[in-house]
Design a protein around this motif. Structure first.
Motif, PDB file in Angstrom:
ATOM      1  N   ARG A 133       0.645  -1.276  -0.052  1.00 57.69           N
ATOM      2  CA  ARG A 133      -0.081  -0.154   0.115  1.00 57.69           C
ATOM      3  C   ARG A 133       0.771   1.108   0.043  1.00 57.69           C
ATOM      4  N   ARG A 136       4.455   0.305  -3.002  1.00 57.06           N
ATOM      5  CA  ARG A 136       3.630  -0.098  -4.069  1.00 57.06           C
ATOM      6  C   ARG A 136       4.620  -0.947  -4.878  1.00 57.06           C
ATOM      7  N   GLN A 347      -5.478   6.664   2.172  1.00 57.19           N
ATOM      8  CA  GLN A 347      -4.139   5.714   1.635  1.00 57.19           C
ATOM      9  C   GLN A 347      -3.052   5.458   2.501  1.00 57.19           C
TER      10      GLN A 347
END
Length: 618
Positions: A133, A136, A347
């Protein structure tokens, strides 16, 4: 030589070097290392993608030895990969050596310290979350676990979170050799029992003979090809594999072999094989989050603001300015106010649910990849993860903790929710910082400073609102304090922190009506403490009172006494704290019952000064 033959020889070399290093060091765990040697030989020669010459390369795979006592095997792998020499291998467990009894980041590419069982896999979950996350990137995370540590609850916190998050970049390798330190493990060689548990948590489970090199190869290939969920290899092995004197025999744990020369000969003698470990995939660059920028929040003097709310707003603003800041919370984000960060930066927010050990471990894994994690929950619940915080210090980790709902001031929820030992616990962590701001502007500045500080930092925040007394432009810094009230002829000093600062100021106002001048020190930084200000106060006043919403052991009072310990003429110091087990009630009722409200401080000051007058007159 075929791949299988080479791997057999490599595994034997790993065993021999485990025996040699443990013998040279005079202690260690060679039998625990020998059981997993075949597994690690295949991993090293064909599946691990790691540039040992560039251990900080963000593309590298990560290998976490959750069974950290198998360090002889880990160091033997480093030698086989060319990361250390044979001479350094034989420095195992000696003073000054990088090869400590259990691995630490002192020897690259070790991400974290292990050895306290049940921690490596939860940290690996954090590394896998970072890969999936944050970075990446395509790197994989491998964690070697022992079957004894499968009894730890933190292992199953890791299984649950990894399965829920679908971490298909994570592979756990469980060395099921069935023998613990004193007896057989709970499940022994019931590999199907382990597999059923893992599958129930959403993992892909593979049962394998841990000494069949071709079967191990197929299992690792299957793990790498698996998508959508993490994989666990459950490998049936023999402790002490390859040496008849110790193979699958109890009572051989944690000690060098009695006849190492014979054992080495039985394993085929010394070898000096070198493995060309696969290079990492460098086709992509680590992800970076864009930021909008913005100013740190400030509040006007006299406003009533909870420091927990200031924490959330300051953390959110920090995230606006820094894309490397991430936040984790234990499913109380609407109370700690990290939910503000979650709304602004979804995020970079990680919901860790009611699993405080996994939460702290995940943050340790993330910081190993260069991210800046802030971890929040109720201060009382951080105690459940205390061993993870302790080991984070051994890892030289940079970790920022926020404990909200501190002390009896939380009120009606009662003592199960009241952090009353957190200051003492976090002060005891090596190299830590412990902060307890009394208002919102202090909180915001300290949050910003925590982001740039190495080591373990702890910020204690309050449930209820407190008056903003610190101007937005005042200097607030780690190691500092405020003196909101003083004069040239003060009779005593009251040292307070958090909610008790307002009580101390109210007490000082009452005492002034009696002709007693009280200096008040707002000790928002408890470790490091502002010794200079405290020494000056001690030199200019007749007595000192410390007042804290915390047990008297190990908190603010003891920090003040430590700062004054070498002052030859220091005044008497009276510690006020919570001395009886609290119950539910309103915050002001509980502060009064504990004797840490303005009335309690006033009474203590009058009694203390009266006693000094009596002693002087006598």
């Amino acid at each position: 030589m075929s791949d299988t033959q080479f791997r057999h020889e490599l595994a034997q070399q790993l065993r021999v070097d485990s025996v040699r290093s443990s013998t040279e060091g005079g202690s260690g765990h060679p039998t625990s290392s020998m059981s997993a040697a075949d597994l690690m030989a295949v991993l090293l020669d064909g599946h691990l993608r790691l540039d040992y010459a560039e251990p900080d390369d963000p593309h590298n795979d990560h290998l976490v030895f959750s069974k950290g006592h198998a360090s002889p095997l880990y160091y033997a792998m480093l030698k086989a990969a060319g990361a250390i020499t044979d001479e350094e291998l034989l420095s195992f467990r000696k003073l000054g050596s990088r090869l400590e009894g259990h691995p630490t980041p002192r020897i690259p590419p070790t991400d974290v310290a292990t050895g306290s069982l049940g921690q490596g896999l939860p940290v690996a979950v954090g590394l896998a979350l970072a890969g999936q996350r944050l970075d990446r990137l395509s790197y994989r995370v491998w964690a070697l676990c022992g079957d004894s540590e499968m009894a730890e609850g933190s292992i199953w916190e890791a299984f649950q979170h990894a399965g829920w998050a679908g971490l298909d970049n994570l592979t756990a390798i469980v060395d099921v050799n069935r023998l613990g330190q004193t007896r057989e493990t709970m499940l022994g060689w019931d590999l199907d029992g382990y597999a059923e548990r893992a599958r129930a948590f959403g993992w892909h489970a593979i049962v394998v003979d841990g000494h069949d090199l071709d079967a191990i190869e197929s299992a690792f290939a299957e793990a790498r090809a698996n998508t959508g969920r993490p994989t666990v290899l459950l490998a049936r092995t023999l402790k002490g594999r390859g040496v008849d004197a110790v193979e699958d025999k109890p009572g051989k744990h944690g000690k060098p072999l009695e006849d190492p020369e014979t054992a080495i000969a039985e394993l085929g003698g010394e070898r000096n094989l070198r493995v060309d470990v696969m290079a990492p995939d460098r086709s992509a660059e680590p992800h970076r989050f864009s930021t909008a920028g913005g100013d740190l929040p400030t509040w006007q003097l006299g406003e009533q603001v909870a420091t927990r709310k200031a924490y959330g707003e300051a953390l959110t603003a920090l995230g606006d300015n820094r894309g490397d800041v991430v936040a984790l919370d234990g499913e109380v984000s609407n109370s700690t106010n990290s939910g503000l960060f979650a709304d602004a930066h979804p995020q970079r927010y990680f919901e860790m649910f009611i699993a405080e050990q996994q939460m702290v471990a995940a943050a340790v894994g993330m910081q190993a990849r260069g991210w800046v994690p802030f971890v929040s929950t109720f201060g009382a619940f951080l105690t459940r993860a205390y061993d993870f915080v302790r080991m984070a210090a051994v890892s030289r980790a940079d970790l920022r903790l926020c404990g909200s709902h501190a002390g009896v001031a939380i009120g009606e929820d009662g003592p199960s929710q009241m952090a009353l030992e957190d200051i003492a616990a976090l002060r005891a962590v090596h190299g830590s910082v412990v902060l307890h701001p009394s208002d919102a502007n202090q909180t915001a500045q300290l949050v910003t400073q925590m982001a740039d500080r190495s080591g373990i930092s702890y910020l204690r925040t309050l449930r209820g609102a407190t008056e903003v007394r610190t101007g937005p432009d005042e200097d607030v810094h780690i190691g500092g304090s405020r003196v909101p009230r003083s004069s040239d002829n003060d009779d005593l000093t009251i040292v307070a922190c958090g909610v008790t600062v307002g009580e101390a100021l109210a007490a000082a106002e009452t005492l002034a009506g009696d002709g007693i001048n009280a200096r008040v020190v707002d000790c928002y930084s408890i470790k490091p403490i502002d010794a200079e200000t405290l020494i000056s106060a001690a030199n200019h006043t007749q007595a000192m009172i410390t007042v804290e919403d915390h047990w008297p052991e190990g908190g603010l009072g003891d920090a003040v006494l430590s700062a004054l310990a070498e002052q030859p003429n220091r005044p008497v110091v009276r510690k006020l704290g919570v001395r009886e087990m609290p119950v539910s009630g309103k915050p002001d009722e509980l502060l009064h019952a504990a004797g840490i409200d303005a009335a309690g401080i006033t009474d203590a000051a009058r009694e203390l000064l009266a006693r000094r007058v009596a002693v002087a007159a006598g």
